[in-house]
Design an enzyme around this catalytic site. Structure first.
Site, PDB file in Angstrom:
ATOM      1  N   HIS A  53       0.003  -3.440 -12.043  1.00 29.52           N
ATOM      2  CA  HIS A  53       1.101  -3.309 -11.082  1.00 29.52           C
ATOM      3  C   HIS A  53       2.345  -2.842 -11.826  1.00 29.52           C
ATOM      4  O   HIS A  53       2.472  -3.059 -13.035  1.00 29.52           O
ATOM      5  CB  HIS A  53       1.390  -4.650 -10.414  1.00 29.52           C
ATOM      6  CG  HIS A  53       0.326  -5.091  -9.468  1.00 29.52           C
ATOM      7  ND1 HIS A  53       0.529  -6.123  -8.573  1.00 29.52           N
ATOM      8  CD2 HIS A  53      -0.945  -4.665  -9.260  1.00 29.52           C
ATOM      9  CE1 HIS A  53      -0.569  -6.308  -7.866  1.00 29.52           C
ATOM     10  NE2 HIS A  53      -1.478  -5.438  -8.264  1.00 29.52           N
ATOM     11  N   GLU A  55       5.316  -3.964 -12.053  1.00 27.58           N
ATOM     12  CA  GLU A  55       6.027  -5.018 -12.783  1.00 27.58           C
ATOM     13  C   GLU A  55       5.332  -5.352 -14.102  1.00 27.58           C
ATOM     14  O   GLU A  55       5.973  -5.499 -15.144  1.00 27.58           O
ATOM     15  CB  GLU A  55       6.117  -6.299 -11.947  1.00 27.58           C
ATOM     16  CG  GLU A  55       6.833  -6.146 -10.628  1.00 27.58           C
ATOM     17  CD  GLU A  55       5.884  -5.868  -9.458  1.00 27.58           C
ATOM     18  OE1 GLU A  55       4.993  -4.993  -9.578  1.00 27.58           O
ATOM     19  OE2 GLU A  55       6.034  -6.519  -8.419  1.00 27.58           O
ATOM     20  N   CYS A  83       4.098  -9.753  -6.063  1.00 29.23           N
ATOM     21  CA  CYS A  83       2.980 -10.597  -5.645  1.00 29.23           C
ATOM     22  C   CYS A  83       2.937 -11.843  -6.541  1.00 29.23           C
ATOM     23  O   CYS A  83       3.727 -11.976  -7.476  1.00 29.23           O
ATOM     24  CB  CYS A  83       1.672  -9.815  -5.760  1.00 29.23           C
ATOM     25  SG  CYS A  83       1.170  -9.465  -7.460  1.00 29.23           S
ATOM     26  N   CYS A  86       2.439 -11.017 -10.320  1.00 27.11           N
ATOM     27  CA  CYS A  86       3.638 -10.469 -10.950  1.00 27.11           C
ATOM     28  C   CYS A  86       4.742 -11.516 -11.049  1.00 27.11           C
ATOM     29  O   CYS A  86       5.457 -11.572 -12.055  1.00 27.11           O
ATOM     30  CB  CYS A  86       4.104  -9.234 -10.189  1.00 27.11           C
ATOM     31  SG  CYS A  86       2.929  -7.859 -10.342  1.00 27.11           S
TER      32      CYS A  86
END
Length: 149
Positions: A53, A55, A83, A86
C-alpha cells in the site's frame, strides 16, 4: 519549508501516477523537518504484494532513508484513510502526525472500522488530521473504479 498543502498535492500526484499504472490511486509522502524524505503509491499489482500500500511503501523508504525503524518527528500525508494494516504500521513507526484526504467508510481504520489508534493495545497514537484534498482524492478513486465496472 514548503507550504503544507503542497505535501498533499505531492501525494495526489503520486495517486495519479498509480492510476496510470493500473494501481488503485493512492499516494503518500513522509515529511521530516518540512521536507519530503520518502514517497510511495500503491504497488500491490506491480509487486504482487498485498502489503505494498502507498503508506507502507512510503514508510519503508523513509525508514531506509533515515536508517531507523522509528520515524519519530515525521508526518505522513496520504490520499485515503489508512486501513488497519497501514494504521498499525504508522503506530509502530511512531509517525508524529497523519494527514489524510478522503475518508474510507468501507476499509478505513482510523475514523471507521477498527479505529486502530483508539485501541488500548495501540502503543503510539499520531495526531490525525483529515479532509485536506478530500474532494480530489475521492473523485480520483470513484473515477478509477467506475472505469473498471
Amino acid at each position: 519549508m514548503r507550504f503544507p498543502a503542497s505535501f498533499m498535492s505531492s501525494a495526489l500526484s503520486l495517486a495519479r501516477a498509480a492510476s496510470e499504472l493500473g494501481e488503485v490511486p493512492i499516494g503518500a509522502v513522509v515529511v521530516k523537518d518540512g521536507k519530503i524524505i520518502a514517497e510511495g503509491h500503491n504497488e500491490t499489482r506491480d509487486q504482487n504484494d498485498p502489503t505494498a500500500h502507498a503508506e507502507i511503501v512510503a514508510i519503508r523508504r523513509a525508514a531506509a532513508a533515515l536508517g531507523d525503524d522509528r520515524l519519530t518527528g515525521c508526518d505522513l500525508w496520504v490520499t485515503l484513510e489508512p486501513c488497519a494494516m497501514c494504521a498499525g504500521a504508522i503506530a509502530h513507526a511512531r509517525i508524529a502526525r497523519l494527514y489524510y484526504a478522503a475518508s474510507d467508510p468501507k476499509g478505513g481504520a482510523v475514523e471507521h472500522g477498527a479505529r486502530v489508534f483508539e485501541q488500548e493495545q495501540c502503543l503510539h497514537r499520531p495526531e490525525v488530521y483529515s479532509g485536506l484534498g478530500e474532494e480530489e482524492a475521492a473523485d480520483m478513486l470513484r473515477g478509477f473504479f467506475r472505469e473498471r465496472r
